[in-house]
Design an enzyme around this catalytic site. Structure first.
Site, mmCIF file in Angstrom:
data_model
loop_
_atom_site.group_PDB
_atom_site.id
_atom_site.type_symbol
_atom_site.label_atom_id
_atom_site.label_comp_id
_atom_site.label_asym_id
_atom_site.label_seq_id
_atom_site.Cartn_x
_atom_site.Cartn_y
_atom_site.Cartn_z
ATOM 1 N N PHE A 73 0.871 -1.122 0.124
ATOM 2 C CA PHE A 73 0.067 0.024 0.052
ATOM 3 C C PHE A 73 1.003 1.215 0.121
ATOM 4 O O PHE A 73 0.431 2.135 -0.428
ATOM 5 C CB PHE A 73 -0.818 -0.048 1.152
ATOM 6 C CG PHE A 73 -1.943 -1.035 1.204
ATOM 7 C CD1 PHE A 73 -3.143 -0.948 0.581
ATOM 8 C CD2 PHE A 73 -1.665 -2.170 2.020
ATOM 9 C CE1 PHE A 73 -4.061 -1.836 0.841
ATOM 10 C CE2 PHE A 73 -2.697 -3.186 2.225
ATOM 11 C CZ PHE A 73 -3.894 -2.938 1.472
ATOM 12 N N TYR A 141 0.222 9.571 -11.295
ATOM 13 C CA TYR A 141 0.165 8.377 -10.147
ATOM 14 C C TYR A 141 -0.472 7.302 -10.754
ATOM 15 O O TYR A 141 0.193 6.333 -10.550
ATOM 16 C CB TYR A 141 -1.136 9.238 -9.387
ATOM 17 C CG TYR A 141 -1.567 8.146 -8.356
ATOM 18 C CD1 TYR A 141 -0.951 7.560 -7.576
ATOM 19 C CD2 TYR A 141 -3.067 8.042 -8.657
ATOM 20 C CE1 TYR A 141 -1.444 6.455 -6.838
ATOM 21 C CE2 TYR A 141 -3.721 6.943 -7.880
ATOM 22 C CZ TYR A 141 -3.066 6.364 -6.750
ATOM 23 O OH TYR A 141 -3.483 5.345 -6.016
ATOM 24 N N HIS A 187 -9.771 14.715 0.478
ATOM 25 C CA HIS A 187 -10.638 14.171 0.012
ATOM 26 C C HIS A 187 -12.109 14.564 0.400
ATOM 27 O O HIS A 187 -12.372 15.069 1.610
ATOM 28 C CB HIS A 187 -10.669 12.574 0.634
ATOM 29 C CG HIS A 187 -9.584 12.129 -0.148
ATOM 30 N ND1 HIS A 187 -8.194 11.933 0.709
ATOM 31 C CD2 HIS A 187 -9.235 11.712 -1.313
ATOM 32 C CE1 HIS A 187 -7.256 11.381 -0.220
ATOM 33 N NE2 HIS A 187 -7.883 10.960 -1.515
ATOM 34 N N ILE A 205 -17.611 22.859 -3.802
ATOM 35 C CA ILE A 205 -18.177 21.836 -4.876
ATOM 36 C C ILE A 205 -17.523 22.186 -5.850
ATOM 37 O O ILE A 205 -17.480 23.244 -6.448
ATOM 38 C CB ILE A 205 -19.613 22.003 -5.087
ATOM 39 C CG1 ILE A 205 -20.402 21.511 -3.884
ATOM 40 C CG2 ILE A 205 -20.146 21.016 -6.110
ATOM 41 C CD1 ILE A 205 -21.818 21.402 -3.864
ATOM 42 N N ARG A 219 -18.882 9.565 -8.460
ATOM 43 C CA ARG A 219 -17.579 8.720 -7.979
ATOM 44 C C ARG A 219 -18.066 7.365 -7.334
ATOM 45 O O ARG A 219 -19.176 7.325 -6.987
ATOM 46 C CB ARG A 219 -16.759 9.554 -7.280
ATOM 47 C CG ARG A 219 -15.975 10.569 -7.816
ATOM 48 C CD ARG A 219 -14.973 10.334 -8.920
ATOM 49 N NE ARG A 219 -14.357 11.466 -9.453
ATOM 50 C CZ ARG A 219 -14.814 12.065 -10.682
ATOM 51 N NH1 ARG A 219 -15.961 11.502 -11.210
ATOM 52 N NH2 ARG A 219 -14.389 12.927 -10.983
ATOM 53 N N ARG A 280 -12.068 21.197 -10.770
ATOM 54 C CA ARG A 280 -10.710 20.883 -10.446
ATOM 55 C C ARG A 280 -10.089 20.112 -11.665
ATOM 56 O O ARG A 280 -10.849 19.222 -12.195
ATOM 57 C CB ARG A 280 -10.763 19.826 -9.245
ATOM 58 C CG ARG A 280 -9.655 19.345 -8.814
ATOM 59 C CD ARG A 280 -9.561 18.449 -7.648
ATOM 60 N NE ARG A 280 -10.105 17.231 -7.917
ATOM 61 C CZ ARG A 280 -10.363 16.544 -7.040
ATOM 62 N NH1 ARG A 280 -9.999 16.517 -5.826
ATOM 63 N NH2 ARG A 280 -10.789 14.971 -7.141
HETATM 64 N N1 UDP Z 1 -14.559 17.540 -4.563
HETATM 65 C C1 UDP Z 1 -15.098 18.601 -4.383
HETATM 66 N N2 UDP Z 1 -14.636 19.326 -3.215
HETATM 67 C C2 UDP Z 1 -13.695 19.039 -2.431
HETATM 68 C C3 UDP Z 1 -13.232 17.977 -2.650
HETATM 69 C C4 UDP Z 1 -13.522 17.055 -3.517
HETATM 70 O O1 UDP Z 1 -15.982 18.899 -4.947
HETATM 71 O O2 UDP Z 1 -13.318 19.700 -1.550
HETATM 72 C C5 UDP Z 1 -15.161 16.400 -5.410
HETATM 73 C C6 UDP Z 1 -13.937 16.134 -6.598
HETATM 74 O O3 UDP Z 1 -13.992 16.956 -7.606
HETATM 75 C C7 UDP Z 1 -14.470 14.670 -7.206
HETATM 76 C C8 UDP Z 1 -15.159 14.150 -5.991
HETATM 77 O O4 UDP Z 1 -15.247 15.315 -4.894
HETATM 78 O O5 UDP Z 1 -15.354 14.844 -8.068
HETATM 79 C C9 UDP Z 1 -14.108 13.204 -5.122
HETATM 80 O O6 UDP Z 1 -12.970 13.813 -4.848
HETATM 81 P P1 UDP Z 1 -11.738 13.076 -3.888
HETATM 82 O O7 UDP Z 1 -10.801 14.150 -3.798
HETATM 83 O O8 UDP Z 1 -12.537 12.786 -2.483
HETATM 84 O O9 UDP Z 1 -11.492 11.791 -4.676
HETATM 85 P P2 UDP Z 1 -10.729 11.785 -6.147
HETATM 86 O O10 UDP Z 1 -12.110 11.360 -7.053
HETATM 87 O O11 UDP Z 1 -9.801 12.893 -6.362
HETATM 88 O O12 UDP Z 1 -9.845 10.277 -5.817
#
Ligand code: UDP
Length: 327
Positions: A73, A141, A187, A205, A219, A280
């Site tokens: 991990f 990554y 996250h 968001i 997701r 993002r």
């Molecule tokens: N997200 C969001 N606001 C935040 C953090 C995450 O809207 O402050 C959204 C992000 O754009 C994605 C989802 O939540 O669509 C999950 O993001 P996270 O970073 O938890 O996990 P990832 O999908 O990047 O592994």
């Protein structure tokens, strides 16, 4: 089983260790504690503080403890960071993982489980994403995990070391004792719960103009205990003589950012103010993995697929540990 778990002080690793110990297996954890937490390691596991960059150190651990299997991990794990600092991933994740794999092969380890990622599939033709989808790593990554999958492929082909790669998206949830604590936290679920704890004012968001029913990204949130069980099941299968495999793991359905926030409001009773900000970089509309193959082959199926239950369990842990593993 005697299992060496790298990253066993991290989020998914520490919960896998907990489940292994509960099942009566013996565990050695190897972790540099940069991102992991000493207190996350189950007291019945042997914790060895060390860095996979130190090839002699990991080799000494494998020589001394002679594990039947290795679960890997320990890794840099952030897509966003990997775009900013690609060589932490393309070099360090690859070299550190290769040091481990080389020692595992040298000392006759019988099964190797790689915690991989569904970020291998940046441009899927079909959703949910199956194992035969074209591999297009979505970031340095994802590429670093794909490179390690290839190293394992060659170690099986040249030396017969059997392995299983597990690819998944958003680990979440908690057990009574262990949960998610990253610093800094990026996250969605832990951030939302930090708002409910009064540690943050609001959640942003990242975009609400995606091609999804409510406009926010969808997701695949998968409970960390379900992930832990998949790693353990895959290891037992390898050690019983199973051949090398690659499996996608998914929760069965996806949830949108808005659904996560609404569910967290219902669970915590906190209004959780939310504002819409810009997208993002690199976020696709929808990501969902199919677990049909692992279900068919190993009988794995998620035990905690419901978003409400996932958030309830995470909330319970965050309330008990408002500062994570920090005292
Ligand atoms: N997200 C969001 N606001 C935040 C953090 C995450 O809207 O402050 C959204 C992000 O754009 C994605 C989802 O939540 O669509 C999950 O993001 P996270 O970073 O938890 O996990 P990832 O999908 O990047 O592994």
């Amino acid at each position: 089983m005697k299992i060496l778990v790298t990253g066993g002080a991290g989020y998914i690793g520490s919960i896998t260790v907990e489940r292994l110990i509960q099942a009566g297996d013996s565990v050695v954890v190897f972790d540099n504690l940069y991102q992991g937490h000493r207190d996350a390691v189950h007291p019945d596991a042997v914790l060895i503080e060390g860095d996979l960059a130190d090839k002699a150190a990991i080799e000494a651990v494998i020589r001394e403890h002679k594990p039947d299997g290795v679960m890997h991990f320990a890794s840099y794990t952030l897509v966003g960071e990997s775009v900013e600092k690609p060589f932490l991933y393309l070099r360090d994740n690859l070299v550190n993982g290769s040091n481990l794999i080389e020692s595992a092969v040298k000392h006759g380890v019988q099964g190797f489980i790689l915690s991989s990622t569904a970020n291998l599939f940046d441009d899927p033709e079909r959703m949910p994403i199956a194992e035969d989808e074209r591999i297009v790593p979505g970031s340095p990554y994802g590429e670093s995990k794909f490179l390690l999958e290839r190293v394992l492929h060659w170690m099986d082909r040249l030396y017969g070391m059997r392995y299983c790669c597990l690819r998944y998206f958003n680990a979440c949830g908690a057990t009574e004792e262990r949960g998610e604590h990253h610093d800094p936290e990026t996250h969605l679920i832990p951030l939302v719960l930090e708002v409910a704890l009064g540690q943050r004012e609001k959640i942003t968001i990242f975009g609400d103009d995606y091609k999804t029913p409510d406009g926010t990204c969808v997701r695949d949130y998968i409970h960390v205990v379900d992930l832990a069980e998949a790693h353990i099941l895959a290891m037992r299968t390898l050690l019983a003589g199973g051949h090398s495999r690659k499996y996608n793991l998914g929760n069965g359905r996806g949830f949108s950012v808005k659904e996560v926030i609404d569910t967290a409001r219902a669970v915590t009773g906190h209004p959780i103010p939310a504002v819409v900000g810009p997208r993002r970089a690199g976020d696709p509309d929808i990501l969902i993995a199919s677990s049909e193959t692992i279900n068919h082959d190993l009988g794995w199926t998620p035990q905690y697929p419901g978003l409400r239950q996932i958030i309830e369990m995470a909330w319970e842990w965050h309330q008990k540990h408002p500062h994570g593993y920090e005292k």
